[in-house]
Design an enzyme around this catalytic site. Structure first.
Site, PDB file in Angstrom:
ATOM      1  N   SER A 192      12.022  -4.700   0.638  1.00 58.50           N
ATOM      2  CA  SER A 192      11.604  -3.603  -0.240  1.00 58.50           C
ATOM      3  C   SER A 192      10.541  -2.706   0.398  1.00 58.50           C
ATOM      4  CB  SER A 192      11.092  -4.160  -1.573  1.00 58.50           C
ATOM      5  OG  SER A 192      10.024  -5.041  -1.351  1.00 58.50           O
ATOM      6  N   ASP A 438       1.024  -4.219  -8.859  1.00 65.07           N
ATOM      7  CA  ASP A 438       1.760  -4.203  -7.595  1.00 65.07           C
ATOM      8  C   ASP A 438       0.791  -3.767  -6.498  1.00 65.07           C
ATOM      9  OD1 ASP A 438       3.289  -3.833  -5.351  1.00 65.07           O
ATOM     10  OD2 ASP A 438       4.820  -2.589  -6.310  1.00 65.07           O
ATOM     11  N   HIS A 441       3.544  -2.919  -2.484  1.00 67.53           N
ATOM     12  CA  HIS A 441       4.257  -1.691  -2.124  1.00 67.53           C
ATOM     13  C   HIS A 441       3.281  -0.517  -2.166  1.00 67.53           C
ATOM     14  CE1 HIS A 441       7.258  -4.524  -3.813  1.00 67.53           C
ATOM     15  NE2 HIS A 441       7.895  -4.165  -2.715  1.00 67.53           N
TER      16      HIS A 441
END
Ligand SMILES: *[C@@H]1O[C@H](CO)[C@@H](O)[C@H](O)[C@H]1NC(C)=O
Ligand SMILES: *[C@@H]1O[C@H](CO)[C@@H](O)[C@H](O)[C@H]1NC(C)=O
Ligand SMILES: *[C@@H]1O[C@H](CO)[C@@H](O)[C@H](O)[C@H]1NC(C)=O
Ligand SMILES: *[C@@H]1O[C@H](CO)[C@@H](O)[C@H](O)[C@H]1NC(C)=O
Ligand SMILES: *[C@@H]1O[C@H](CO)[C@@H](O)[C@H](O)[C@H]1NC(C)=O
Ligand SMILES: *[C@@H]1O[C@H](CO)[C@@H](O)[C@H](O)[C@H]1NC(C)=O
Ligand SMILES: *[C@@H]1O[C@H](CO)[C@@H](O)[C@H](O)[C@H]1NC(C)=O
Ligand SMILES: *[C@@H]1O[C@H](CO)[C@@H](O)[C@H](O)[C@H]1NC(C)=O
Ligand SMILES: *[C@@H]1O[C@H](CO)[C@@H](O)[C@H](O)[C@H]1NC(C)=O
Length: 466
Positions: A192, A438, A441
């Site tokens: 990802s 998060d 990312h």
């Protein structure tokens, strides 16, 4: 600060991906689905308190592991068995220092002159007043889980630019990039974070030309976007491990995988022929309890203390899979024109926990140099990646003058270690992940766009050789 926190990747897949389909067979209501995914996330995720370096600390992490019985962390950096010692890098690969600045020339936007990139891996983030090239309003392809502005994040994190020590990194120029890659095909291979890089490039380029088949689904495992007027195609090809990795059971959506160290995953290598450029990256899925196979035989495991198996270190496994990936590229037939970039590993910035035990990242400015932890495993992984790219370069074109494979090192680790403020944190659509931050990312737009500026500078250099 705390950065030595790892998560296995959240299996936040949507319809169309095999794991969710698997899960949907088991769980029908959304509530149950969320609960199930949450518990899986807990299984897949673990953290540690500040400053614990998982691979040198003699301290087990049982106090902070969110799930009892979760694998403890291995202590040893050295492989526990000998793998091909004779061909392991000797350690005298090019040091950071020796790749120093080639030129401090500031690129001229309009010229097609050859630019000699400098070493872009060290430098600092300096304040910038100019707006990013795209925004939530001008790029419709920002996945909602990276669309930090849409989810209320203040824009301060946008106004920084990476200033390499020895030169200036030019702003990304979508038109120029598209003219360099006219008629070419480009692929990002990885997890990802590779997808994060791909999405950034699509947004940057979409400022020059609206692509066909852009979309915001961040969970697609294969995705191809085309820019018609420059006949440029860019793909995202998913692989967790480069090598074959199979979920260990069908029931748990795989907290663990069976990793076949000697078998390349042809899902991505089969895409290589005909490609012009490849960016590989990865490693994040190895931070979990996985089982290692060779010749179809279980040889041991990683992050698996307590199992009656040989335990291998994460660096050992990283080296094996990166080497296997690079050797597979090197032995690819019909890949004569391929240029491969290895994008170095990046760090997460969870503080005081991880996804589900309250880890957060709410810094509003980049870290100070003094706050960086060069004992962190990410830095060790970067070192291994660098050794492996240097190693494969020795084989580049050997014995085959028609072959022009080239290998390049896209070193973003240090720059990204500093950007504790660049993650979505709580500002994203949380879908399955409830209130988790998060901190892994990167927001779009955001510091990840810099990876494409580095890429552009390298392409300018590379295409000048054609
Ligand atoms: C870089 O290398 C030179 C010798 O080539 C050495 O004197 C210098 O200390 C090195 N600098 C760093 C930052 O490692
Ligand atoms: C680049 O080209 C633009 C017009 O295309 C011009 O306005 C600008 O001055 C040029 N810049 C340089 C550095 O030559
Ligand atoms: C985009 O970002 C702005 C802030 O720059 C925000 O006000 C707006 O709600 C965001 N979303 C959309 C769809 O415009
Ligand atoms: C577009 O590029 C591909 C290679 O990526 C090439 O095969 C094809 O002929 C090109 N099409 C046009 C119209 O130039
Ligand atoms: C998982 O499911 C596939 C087919 O759905 C089956 O072939 C395989 O044996 C199953 N594996 C396990 C460990 O149950
Ligand atoms: C570990 O495995 C070996 C060989 O498979 C077996 O002889 C031994 O009893 C096992 N030990 C434990 C504690 O399970
Ligand atoms: C960051 O979040 C933590 C936990 O929610 C909170 O205690 C702290 O005050 C926050 N810091 C800032 C600068 O917002
Ligand atoms: C970071 O550096 C700035 C300027 O040098 C200083 O004011 C600030 O206190 C430092 N912050 C931390 C957390 O060390
Ligand atoms: C740029 O190209 C020159 C050859 O023209 C090469 O020596 C140099 O290593 C290249 N730099 C990078 C960063 O690829």
């Amino acid at each position: 600060m705390a950065s030595a926190v790892f998560l296995g990747f959240a299996p936040r897949f949507q319809n169309g991906t095999e794991l969710l389909l698997l899960l949907q067979r088991k769980v029908t209501s959304f509530l149950l689905l969320s609960l199930a995914l949450s518990s899986i996330l807990i299984l897949l995720t673990w953290g540690t308190s500040s400053n614990t370096f998982m691979f040198t600390s003699k301290q087990a992490l049982s106090d902070s592991a969110p799930s009892p019985g979760y694998p403890n962390i291995i202590h040893d950096l050295t492989p526990q068995i000998t793998y091909d010692e004779a061909v392991l890098p000797s350690g005298n690969f090019i040091a950071d220092n020796s790749t120093a600045t080639v030129s401090s020339q500031v690129p001229n936007k309009n010229s097609s002159s050859i630019i000699e990139p400098c070493d872009m891996s060290t430098g600092k983030w300096v304040r910038e007043t100019r707006e990013p090239i795209y925004s939530n309003l001008t790029c419709p392809f920002i996945p909602e889980n990276k669309n930090c502005r849409n989810h209320g994040r203040s824009p301060g994190y946008l106004y920084w630019r990476w200033k390499p020590d020895g030169c200036d990194l030019p702003w990304f120029e979508p038109d120029r990039f598209l003219s360099i890659v006219r008629g070419k095909t480009f692929a990002f291979v990885g997890d990802s974070l590779a997808r994060n890089h791909f999405d950034s490039l699509v947004c940057l380029l979409s400022q020059a030309e609206v692509p066909i088949n852009g979309d915001r689904n961040p969970y697609k495992r294969f995705h191809k976007v085309h820019f018609p007027s420059s006949n440029f195609t860019v793909m995202m090809i998913w692989t967790e491990f480069y090598v074959l990795g199979m979920p260990r059971t069908n029931v748990s959506v795989s907290a663990s995988f069976e990793i076949h160290l000697d078998k390349i995953n042809t899902a991505w290598t089969s895409q290589l022929p005909g490609l012009d450029y490849l960016v590989i990256s990865g490693g994040n899925w190895l931070y979990r309890k996985n089982y290692l196979y060779e010749s179809n035989k279980l040889i041991g495991c990683v992050f698996c203390r307590g199992e009656n198996l040989t335990e291998y270190s994460l660096p050992y496994v990283i080296r094996r899979v990166v080497r296997k990936a690079l050797e597979s590229i090197e032995s690819c037939q019909n890949c004569d024109k391929l240029v491969t970039f290895l994008r170095s590993h990046t760090t997460s910035h969870f503080e005081k926990g991880s996804w589900f035990n309250g880890g957060f990242c709410n810094r509003t400015e980049p870290l100070n140099e003094s706050e960086l932890d060069f004992d962190a495993p990410e830095w060790e992984i970067r070192k291994i990646q660098k050794e492996e790219i240097e190693r494969i370069k020795q084989f580049d074109g050997v014995g085959d003058t028609n072959r022009k494979k080239r290998y390049k090192w896209l070193d973003v680790t240090k720059a990204m270690m500093i950007r504790a403020d660049g993650h979505p944190g709580e500002y994203y659509n949380k879908e399955f992940s409830r209130s988790a931050y998060d901190c892994l990312h990167w927001c779009l737009p955001g510091p990840v766009d810099m990876w494409n500026e580095m890429l552009m500078l390298n392409l300018i250099n590379t295409s000048s050789l054609d």
